[in-house]
Design a protein around this motif. Structure first.
Motif, PDB file in Angstrom:
ATOM      1  N   ASP A   1     -33.303 -22.396  33.072  1.00 45.03           N
ATOM      2  CA  ASP A   1     -32.915 -22.554  34.360  1.00 45.03           C
ATOM      3  C   ASP A   1     -33.886 -21.900  35.361  1.00 45.03           C
ATOM      4  O   ASP A   1     -34.037 -20.747  35.157  1.00 45.03           O
ATOM      5  N   PRO A   2     -34.468 -22.818  36.276  1.00 44.32           N
ATOM      6  CA  PRO A   2     -35.542 -22.212  37.248  1.00 44.32           C
ATOM      7  C   PRO A   2     -35.077 -21.114  38.147  1.00 44.32           C
ATOM      8  O   PRO A   2     -35.795 -20.338  38.921  1.00 44.32           O
ATOM      9  N   ASN A   3     -33.644 -21.200  38.416  1.00 44.45           N
ATOM     10  CA  ASN A   3     -33.124 -20.343  39.602  1.00 44.45           C
ATOM     11  C   ASN A   3     -32.881 -18.977  38.920  1.00 44.45           C
ATOM     12  O   ASN A   3     -32.150 -18.196  39.619  1.00 44.45           O
ATOM     13  N   SER A   4     -32.906 -19.010  37.674  1.00 47.85           N
ATOM     14  CA  SER A   4     -32.470 -17.753  36.950  1.00 47.85           C
ATOM     15  C   SER A   4     -33.308 -16.519  37.224  1.00 47.85           C
ATOM     16  O   SER A   4     -34.515 -16.565  37.994  1.00 47.85           O
ATOM     17  N   GLU A   5     -32.567 -15.519  37.601  1.00 47.92           N
ATOM     18  CA  GLU A   5     -33.547 -14.080  37.746  1.00 47.92           C
ATOM     19  C   GLU A   5     -34.354 -13.684  36.888  1.00 47.92           C
ATOM     20  O   GLU A   5     -35.315 -13.036  37.140  1.00 47.92           O
TER      21      GLU A   5
END
Lengths: 235, 296
Positions: B274-278
């Motif tokens: 997931d690219p938006n993951s922290e």
């Protein structure tokens, strides 16, 4: 034929010298332990020995080589246990010693038993056998059976050719009496077991016939202190 | 509140019975115990003395040295007393006896009247059976114990029958008997003896096998945790029900199709990104921004 005789006489001569040296060492040992022996008995010359203990054909007769010695008063005092209320008149632990030479190639249980019986029958407190051959293991087992009456010790003749205590690397050993031992333990606040030990089969301990529990003072010369004494407990 | 304060309950396990009172088991008199043990030691000493006495006696054996009797055919009385006296010996005592006989100048085998052999020449080792199959290098000391190899064999035949257990434990057992090596004097008796011996051996083997199976069973029971009571193994009291898993469809062999992502799956789970993951690193985000700026 003449050569043969020559070799024989040479071997015989060597045998006589060996017996003489063992005889002297045995006497020195008995004297060092504190028994009474005359000086001329101990320091017998080879010629005197030859006239006394060789048979007509010139060979050593070891059956004739035997002697006994009585303990000196100092020795008796040293080995007398202190008087107690229950035992007001203690007897010394040592008595007359009997020394015998034996030239059997090996000593069996029977010969050992005979010797021990002789010693206990004649009330010798210590019997010493000096052997040219070895002792069988069954004979060694006979010795503790007579411990109640007599102490049997045996030495090989070849071990007595020189007196080990005269060697420069062997320091002076002095066996302490009971009082001296208690004084030592008191002075250093020691228990017996805290002393260094010496084995009963140690050559020097055997030479002095030490018993278990005796303490020996060993006096060495020291470069820095002059004299250095250490004490060892016989185990 | 209760009228009587309860005694605090102990956390320790209850011991079933109170300890037996001293009246039931009177303490034995220490003096009697001491006397009993002293008696035991005394009897042991006596047996030891007996052995050393018999050792001296046996070291002079055989008592009859007349011509018809020799090591292979000893006088019956001698053989009998030898067998009786040797019964309590340990192998070590027997070695002492051999040594003692040798120091008397006799052959190590007790029933042999010959003197021990003396091997001429020095050397601590000796070659025996030179040039033959049973060639060996033997210490001279070993060879000089016997008058001949036959006597050595006879003596060893007796030695292997001796037992290491202490003499006082065996003194009462009458079944311990020592046999002498049978000589081939007359074939008939030896054949019969051989048959008897074989029979005895077979019997011994049978007993041994029985003992072994019993031991194995005991070991297995111990491993399983079966309790043994009075030597009887009790059955385990665990109820075992086997429940099968129900199967609905026919089993199918795994197949490999082209589009499959089976290689990405670990233990049935496919990890996703997931690219938006922290947890994604800051660098990657920056490059993404740059790209959007250039596009504008």
């Amino acid at each position: 034929m003449a050569d043969m005789e020559n070799i024989n006489s040479e071997a015989n001569e060597r045998n006589i010298v060996k017996a003489w040296r063992a005889w002297r060492t045995a006497h020195e040992m008995v004297q060092d332990r504190g028994y009474e022996l005359a000086e001329e008995e101990v320091k017998i010359s080879l010629d005197a020995f030859r006239t006394q203990y060789t048979s007509i054909d010139g060979t050593v007769s070891r059956e004739r080589m035997k002697f006994s010695a009585r303990p000196s008063p100092e020795m008796l005092k040293k080995y007398t246990p202190p008087a107690t209320p229950s035992n007001p008149d203690p007897q010394p632990d040592v008595g007359t010693i009997w020394v015998e030479f034996n030239d059997d190639p090996s000593v069996g249980a029977e010969a050992m038993r005979r010797f021990a019986k002789f010693c206990s029958h004649e009330h010798y407190r210590t019997g010493m056998m000096i052997l040219s051959g070895n002792v069988s293991s069954a004979a060694k087992k006979e010795i503790p059976k007579f411990a109640q009456w007599t102490t049997i010790e045996w030495f090989l003749e070849e071990d007595l050719l020189i007196n080990i205590t005269h060697h420069e690397l062997v320091p002076r050993h002095v066996i302490l009496s009971r009082e001296e031992k208690t004084a030592l333990l008191k002075r250093y606040r020691l228990k017996e077991t805290q002393l260094p030990r010496i084995l009963q089969r140690d050559p020097v301990a055997k030479y002095f016939g030490m018993r278990r529990g005796q303490v020996v003072k060993i006096i060495r010369s020291s470069e820095t202190a002059g004299r250095y004494a250490s004490y060892r407990l016989c185990v | 509140m209760s009228k009587q304060p309860n005694k605090p309950k102990g956390i320790l396990k209850n011991k079933g019975n109170p300890p037996p009172t001293s009246t039931e088991q009177p303490t034995p008199d220490p003096r009697e115990v001491a006397i009993k043990h002293a008696r035991i030691i005394h009897s042991r000493r006596e047996i030891e003395d007996q052995i050393s006495d018999s050792l001296i006696e046996l070291s002079r054996f055989p008592s009859t040295r007349d011509s018809p009797y020799n090591a292979s055919n000893p006088a019956p009385a001698d053989a009998e007393s030898f067998k009786n006296l040797i019964r309590l010996y340990q192998p070590g005592d027997y070695d002492d006896l051999i040594e003692e006989r040798n120091s008397n100048g006799l052959c190590g085998y007790t029933l042999c009247p010959n003197p021990r052999s003396r091997i001429a020449g020095g050397g601590t080792f000796k070659l025996v059976n030179f040039g033959r199959k049973d060639f060996n290098i033997v210490p001279t000391r070993e060879l000089e114990k016997w008058c001949s190899q036959k006597c050595a064999k006879r003596a060893m035949y007796v030695k292997v029958q001796l037992n290491e257990t202490a003499a006082w434990e065996r003194a009462g057992i009458a079944s311990i008997q020592i046999d002498l090596l049978e000589e081939g004097t007359d074939t008939a008796t030896t054949a019969a003896d051989a048959a008897k011996k074989l029979e005895k051996q077979a019997e011994n083997l049978k007993i041994e096998a029985l003992e072994k199976t019993a031991q194995n069973a005991r070991d297995l029971a111990l491993e399983r945790g079966d309790s043994t009571e009075n030597g009887k193994t009790s059955k385990r009291s665990i109820k075992l029900t086997i429940r099968e898993k129900s199967v609905k469809i026919a089993p199918e062999a795994p197949s490999l199709d082209i589009d499959s992502q089976a290689h990405l799956v670990t233990e049935g789970y496919k990890s996703t990104f997931d690219p938006n993951s922290e947890t994604v690193s800051q660098e990657n985000k920056n490059t993404d921004k740059k790209e959007t700026i250039s596009d504008q």
